[in-house]
Design a protein around this motif. Structure first.
Motif, PDB file in Angstrom:
ATOM      1  N   PHE A  40       0.785  -1.230   0.000  1.00 61.74           N
ATOM      2  CA  PHE A  40       0.000   0.000   0.000  1.00 61.74           C
ATOM      3  C   PHE A  40       0.819   1.283   0.000  1.00 61.74           C
ATOM      4  CE2 PHE A  40      -2.491   3.292   2.174  1.00 61.74           C
ATOM      5  CZ  PHE A  40      -3.611   3.311   1.362  1.00 61.74           C
ATOM      6  N   ASN A  41       1.835   1.395   0.835  1.00 64.51           N
ATOM      7  CA  ASN A  41       2.589   2.631   1.009  1.00 64.51           C
ATOM      8  C   ASN A  41       1.613   3.755   1.335  1.00 64.51           C
ATOM      9  OD1 ASN A  41       4.736   4.404   1.162  1.00 64.51           O
ATOM     10  ND2 ASN A  41       4.986   4.594  -1.038  1.00 64.51           N
ATOM     11  N   ASP A  42       1.368   4.668   0.393  1.00 65.30           N
ATOM     12  CA  ASP A  42       0.419   5.758   0.641  1.00 65.30           C
ATOM     13  C   ASP A  42      -0.778   5.712  -0.311  1.00 65.30           C
ATOM     14  OD1 ASP A  42       1.535   6.539  -1.743  1.00 65.30           O
ATOM     15  OD2 ASP A  42       2.321   8.442  -1.023  1.00 65.30           O
ATOM     16  N   GLY A  43      -0.944   4.605  -1.034  1.00 61.12           N
ATOM     17  CA  GLY A  43      -2.077   4.439  -1.927  1.00 61.12           C
ATOM     18  C   GLY A  43      -1.906   5.036  -3.313  1.00 61.12           C
ATOM     19  N   TYR A  44      -0.744   5.598  -3.592  1.00 55.42           N
ATOM     20  CA  TYR A  44      -0.512   6.270  -4.871  1.00 55.42           C
ATOM     21  C   TYR A  44      -0.624   5.307  -6.062  1.00 55.42           C
ATOM     22  CZ  TYR A  44       1.731   9.205  -8.402  1.00 55.42           C
ATOM     23  OH  TYR A  44       2.004   9.923  -9.536  1.00 55.42           O
ATOM     24  N   SER A  45      -0.115   4.086  -5.921  1.00 52.70           N
ATOM     25  CA  SER A  45      -0.175   3.118  -7.028  1.00 52.70           C
ATOM     26  C   SER A  45      -1.618   2.814  -7.409  1.00 52.70           C
ATOM     27  CB  SER A  45       0.539   1.822  -6.643  1.00 52.70           C
ATOM     28  OG  SER A  45       1.907   2.068  -6.426  1.00 52.70           O
ATOM     29  N   GLY A  46      -2.470   2.647  -6.403  1.00 53.62           N
ATOM     30  CA  GLY A  46      -3.886   2.394  -6.673  1.00 53.62           C
ATOM     31  C   GLY A  46      -4.543   3.550  -7.398  1.00 53.62           C
ATOM     32  N   LEU A  47      -4.197   4.754  -7.009  1.00 52.30           N
ATOM     33  CA  LEU A  47      -4.715   5.945  -7.685  1.00 52.30           C
ATOM     34  C   LEU A  47      -4.318   5.932  -9.163  1.00 52.30           C
ATOM     35  CD1 LEU A  47      -6.042   8.795  -7.595  1.00 52.30           C
ATOM     36  CD2 LEU A  47      -3.768   9.666  -7.013  1.00 52.30           C
ATOM     37  N   CYS A  48      -3.047   5.606  -9.430  1.00 50.18           N
ATOM     38  CA  CYS A  48      -2.566   5.543 -10.819  1.00 50.18           C
ATOM     39  C   CYS A  48      -3.299   4.460 -11.609  1.00 50.18           C
ATOM     40  CB  CYS A  48      -1.061   5.299 -10.851  1.00 50.18           C
ATOM     41  SG  CYS A  48      -0.087   6.657 -10.176  1.00 50.18           S
ATOM     42  N   MET A  49      -3.538   3.314 -10.986  1.00 48.64           N
ATOM     43  CA  MET A  49      -4.264   2.232 -11.664  1.00 48.64           C
ATOM     44  C   MET A  49      -5.707   2.643 -11.939  1.00 48.64           C
ATOM     45  SD  MET A  49      -2.455  -0.527 -12.387  1.00 48.64           S
ATOM     46  CE  MET A  49      -3.550  -1.944 -12.329  1.00 48.64           C
ATOM     47  N   ARG A  50      -6.367   3.239 -10.970  1.00 49.19           N
ATOM     48  CA  ARG A  50      -7.761   3.677 -11.169  1.00 49.19           C
ATOM     49  C   ARG A  50      -7.839   4.764 -12.247  1.00 49.19           C
ATOM     50  NH1 ARG A  50      -7.463   3.285  -5.855  1.00 49.19           N
ATOM     51  NH2 ARG A  50      -7.545   5.535  -5.494  1.00 49.19           N
ATOM     52  N   ASP A  51      -6.848   5.655 -12.276  1.00 51.78           N
ATOM     53  CA  ASP A  51      -6.806   6.685 -13.328  1.00 51.78           C
ATOM     54  C   ASP A  51      -6.727   6.065 -14.722  1.00 51.78           C
ATOM     55  OD1 ASP A  51      -6.967   8.763 -11.536  1.00 51.78           O
ATOM     56  OD2 ASP A  51      -4.853   9.343 -11.703  1.00 51.78           O
ATOM     57  N   ASN A  52      -6.203   4.843 -14.795  1.00 51.94           N
ATOM     58  CA  ASN A  52      -6.115   4.127 -16.066  1.00 51.94           C
ATOM     59  C   ASN A  52      -7.314   3.203 -16.296  1.00 51.94           C
ATOM     60  OD1 ASN A  52      -3.620   4.681 -17.691  1.00 51.94           O
ATOM     61  ND2 ASN A  52      -2.692   4.395 -15.679  1.00 51.94           N
ATOM     62  N   GLY A  53      -8.336   3.297 -15.441  1.00 49.86           N
ATOM     63  CA  GLY A  53      -9.571   2.552 -15.646  1.00 49.86           C
ATOM     64  C   GLY A  53      -9.629   1.165 -15.048  1.00 49.86           C
ATOM     65  N   GLU A  61      -2.803  -3.003   4.799  1.00 45.40           N
ATOM     66  CA  GLU A  61      -2.847  -4.245   5.566  1.00 45.40           C
ATOM     67  C   GLU A  61      -1.576  -5.047   5.312  1.00 45.40           C
ATOM     68  OE1 GLU A  61      -6.404  -6.112   4.097  1.00 45.40           O
ATOM     69  OE2 GLU A  61      -5.558  -6.439   2.129  1.00 45.40           O
ATOM     70  N   ASN A  62      -1.344  -6.050   6.122  1.00 51.22           N
ATOM     71  CA  ASN A  62      -0.149  -6.867   6.037  1.00 51.22           C
ATOM     72  C   ASN A  62      -0.291  -7.908   4.926  1.00 51.22           C
ATOM     73  OD1 ASN A  62       1.981  -8.695   6.435  1.00 51.22           O
ATOM     74  ND2 ASN A  62       1.988  -8.334   8.632  1.00 51.22           N
ATOM     75  N   PHE A  63       0.592  -7.851   3.948  1.00 49.34           N
ATOM     76  CA  PHE A  63       0.588  -8.809   2.833  1.00 49.34           C
ATOM     77  C   PHE A  63       0.615 -10.253   3.327  1.00 49.34           C
ATOM     78  CE2 PHE A  63       3.327 -11.446   0.038  1.00 49.34           C
ATOM     79  CZ  PHE A  63       2.506 -11.513  -1.081  1.00 49.34           C
ATOM     80  N   TRP A  64       1.330 -10.522   4.390  1.00 48.68           N
ATOM     81  CA  TRP A  64       1.521 -11.891   4.876  1.00 48.68           C
ATOM     82  C   TRP A  64       0.281 -12.419   5.598  1.00 48.68           C
ATOM     83  CZ3 TRP A  64       5.416 -13.408   2.243  1.00 48.68           C
ATOM     84  CH2 TRP A  64       6.420 -12.489   1.919  1.00 48.68           C
ATOM     85  N   ASN A  76       4.680  -2.551  -6.865  1.00 51.54           N
ATOM     86  CA  ASN A  76       6.105  -2.349  -6.645  1.00 51.54           C
ATOM     87  C   ASN A  76       6.359  -2.704  -5.180  1.00 51.54           C
ATOM     88  OD1 ASN A  76       8.695  -1.464  -6.315  1.00 51.54           O
ATOM     89  ND2 ASN A  76       8.267   0.679  -6.748  1.00 51.54           N
ATOM     90  N   PRO A  77       6.739  -3.961  -4.911  1.00 54.78           N
ATOM     91  CA  PRO A  77       6.920  -4.376  -3.515  1.00 54.78           C
ATOM     92  C   PRO A  77       8.212  -3.826  -2.926  1.00 54.78           C
ATOM     93  CG  PRO A  77       7.483  -6.170  -4.965  1.00 54.78           C
ATOM     94  CD  PRO A  77       6.978  -5.050  -5.845  1.00 54.78           C
ATOM     95  N   PRO A  78       8.328  -3.889  -1.600  1.00 47.31           N
ATOM     96  CA  PRO A  78       9.600  -3.490  -0.987  1.00 47.31           C
ATOM     97  C   PRO A  78      10.693  -4.464  -1.411  1.00 47.31           C
ATOM     98  CG  PRO A  78       8.138  -4.495   0.636  1.00 47.31           C
ATOM     99  CD  PRO A  78       7.351  -4.359  -0.629  1.00 47.31           C
ATOM    100  N   TYR A  79      11.882  -3.939  -1.612  1.00 47.23           N
ATOM    101  CA  TYR A  79      12.997  -4.781  -2.049  1.00 47.23           C
ATOM    102  C   TYR A  79      13.776  -5.353  -0.877  1.00 47.23           C
ATOM    103  CZ  TYR A  79      12.168  -2.485  -6.546  1.00 47.23           C
ATOM    104  OH  TYR A  79      11.600  -2.002  -7.693  1.00 47.23           O
TER     105      TYR A  79
END
Length: 167
Positions: A40-53, A61-64, A76-79
């Protein structure tokens, strides 16, 4: 991170993938799918995906601790995370074990590791989406870094038209 012109290692993973990067891979993704962005980080990736439809699931939440059915993971997961060795391998294994298709942005060196070869042998064919330039990540929109490494999208069960694609 740079301190007085010298690179300094950090465990800081809170960097966003810039919107133009999401825009470049959007044409390769199926808009009928539900996309889970678990890092999640700050939700920016989701915003970009929604902007693309795209329809998305993104929660802080915890991925695990969570898993969704009938989703595709694009993120883009943590490295690196202190205390969790081989985080990239563990993320891919968890998704493959749960039969979740994914498209994850990793350093290019990921595909040159022994563990990636082992994943390839165990889970089958991976595909790659290779950006045509180095990605400089952002702390927040407009505040960028100068990345020290190149990245690519490692994909599994994405049914891309080619095994290696340039964007």
């Amino acid at each position: 991170m740079s301190v007085n012109g010298t690179w300094k290692h950090t465990e800081d993973n809170d960097w966003n993938t810039p919107k133009p990067v999401w825009d470049k891979i959007a044409p390769l993704l199926d808009k009928d799918e539900m996309y889970w962005l678990p890092f999640f980080n700050d939700g920016y990736s989701g915003l970009c995906m929604r902007d693309n439809g795209f329809r998305t699931i993104e929660k802080d939440e915890n991925f695990w601790d969570n898993m969704y059915d009938d989703v595709v993971v694009v993120d883009n997961p943590p490295y690196k995370i202190k205390g969790i060795p081989s985080i990239k391998r563990k993320i891919m294994e968890r998704l493959c074990d749960n039969n979740i298709p994914f498209c994850l942005l990793f350093p290019t060196t990921t595909i040159q590791t022994k563990y990636f070869k082992e994943l390839q042998e165990k889970y089958g064919k991976f595909q790659l989406i290779i950006p045509s330039e180095k990605i400089d990540f952002e702390k927040y929109e407009g505040h960028d870094s100068r990345s020290l490494f190149y990245t690519l999208w490692v994909c599994w069960r994405m049914e891309l038209p080619n095994d290696c694609m340039w964007v």
